[in-house]
Design a protein around this motif. Structure first.
Motif, PDB file in Angstrom:
ATOM      1  N   SER A   1       0.837  -1.195   0.000  1.00 17.09           N
ATOM      2  CA  SER A   1       0.000   0.000   0.000  1.00 17.09           C
ATOM      3  C   SER A   1       0.877   1.252   0.000  1.00 17.09           C
ATOM      4  CB  SER A   1      -0.886   0.007   1.249  1.00 17.09           C
ATOM      5  OG  SER A   1      -1.546   1.240   1.367  1.00 17.09           O
TER       6      SER A   1
ATOM      7  N   VAL B   1      -0.185   4.083   1.196  1.00 18.80           N
ATOM      8  CA  VAL B   1      -0.485   4.720   2.483  1.00 18.80           C
ATOM      9  C   VAL B   1      -0.930   3.629   3.462  1.00 18.80           C
ATOM     10  CG1 VAL B   1      -0.976   7.115   1.812  1.00 18.80           C
ATOM     11  CG2 VAL B   1      -2.699   5.392   1.438  1.00 18.80           C
TER      12      VAL B   1
ATOM     13  N   ASN C   1      -1.106   3.207   6.609  1.00 24.72           N
ATOM     14  CA  ASN C   1      -1.914   3.517   7.792  1.00 24.72           C
ATOM     15  C   ASN C   1      -3.390   3.685   7.454  1.00 24.72           C
ATOM     16  OD1 ASN C   1       0.382   3.463   9.337  1.00 24.72           O
ATOM     17  ND2 ASN C   1       0.699   5.667   9.244  1.00 24.72           N
ATOM     18  N   LYS C   2      -3.690   4.009   6.193  1.00 23.45           N
ATOM     19  CA  LYS C   2      -5.079   4.251   5.788  1.00 23.45           C
ATOM     20  C   LYS C   2      -5.640   3.167   4.881  1.00 23.45           C
ATOM     21  CE  LYS C   2      -4.546   9.241   6.116  1.00 23.45           C
ATOM     22  NZ  LYS C   2      -4.516  10.508   5.399  1.00 23.45           N
ATOM     23  N   GLU C   3      -4.820   2.705   3.951  1.00 28.20           N
ATOM     24  CA  GLU C   3      -5.283   1.710   2.982  1.00 28.20           C
ATOM     25  C   GLU C   3      -4.553   0.394   3.205  1.00 28.20           C
ATOM     26  OE1 GLU C   3      -4.797   3.224  -0.984  1.00 28.20           O
ATOM     27  OE2 GLU C   3      -5.754   5.127  -0.485  1.00 28.20           O
ATOM     28  N   LYS C   4      -5.322  -0.674   3.379  1.00 24.24           N
ATOM     29  CA  LYS C   4      -4.757  -2.007   3.585  1.00 24.24           C
ATOM     30  C   LYS C   4      -4.970  -2.840   2.329  1.00 24.24           C
ATOM     31  CE  LYS C   4      -3.937  -1.064   7.934  1.00 24.24           C
ATOM     32  NZ  LYS C   4      -2.601  -0.677   8.341  1.00 24.24           N
TER      33      LYS C   4
ATOM     34  N   GLY D   1       1.140  -2.137   4.643  1.00 27.91           N
ATOM     35  CA  GLY D   1      -0.318  -2.106   4.583  1.00 27.91           C
ATOM     36  C   GLY D   1      -0.927  -3.494   4.480  1.00 27.91           C
TER      37      GLY D   1
ATOM     38  N   GLU E   1      -2.289  -6.758   6.512  1.00 31.37           N
ATOM     39  CA  GLU E   1      -2.734  -7.214   7.824  1.00 31.37           C
ATOM     40  C   GLU E   1      -2.314  -8.661   8.029  1.00 31.37           C
ATOM     41  OE1 GLU E   1      -6.922  -6.246   7.684  1.00 31.37           O
ATOM     42  OE2 GLU E   1      -6.528  -4.371   8.730  1.00 31.37           O
TER      43      GLU E   1
END
Length: 143
Positions: A90, A92, A94-97, A138, A140
């Protein structure tokens, strides 16, 4: 070559068996006045069984213009993306996984691959490093 004073330490990501005088090798080694073919030919010979794979290499330029190097192996982020079948992480994190998650079996496999490249032999410590890299991309992790 151990014991010689080191003038510069370089880190490059190259394709196994495919180093050439073109950038990044030529431009990087050229600025230190070393013979780049003293690196290119032995590197390609040593990594021919890893043809096309991303490999990190640490190069040590000595005061007498000689050099030594150490192949570190495939970067953790490349192993993670390969395990998930993704092209990139990702932009970003922290925002997009990413939609795919890394499971414990994949983490263990990557950690076992990285074991020879890190300064610990504790699998749990290496797994934590892999999880940290995944999160920074990004991705999980399944619990």
């Amino acid at each position: 070559m151990a014991g010689k004073p080191v003038n510069a330490t370089l880190k490059m990501k190259l394709k196994g068996g495919q180093a050439s005088a073109a950038p990044p090798v030529g431009s990087t080694l050229g600025q230190y006045g070393v013979n780049m073919m003293d690196f290119i030919n032995p590197f390609n010979e040593q990594t021919k069984d890893m043809m096309g794979q991303d490999i990190t290499v640490h190069i040590f330029i000595h005061d007498d213009k000689s050099m030594s190097w150490r192949i570190v192996g495939t970067p953790t982020d490349v192993l993670i993306l390969k395990a998930l079948g993704e092209k990139k992480g990702s932009g970003v994190p922290n925002k997009e996984k990413l939609s795919k998650k890394l499971n414990d079996a994949q983490i263990t496999e990557i950690a076992e691959t990285k074991m020879k490249d890190v300064n610990t032999n504790r699998l749990e410590s290496i797994k934590k490093m892999v999880v940290g890299t995944a999160r920074s991309m990004g991705i999980e992790v399944e619990s």
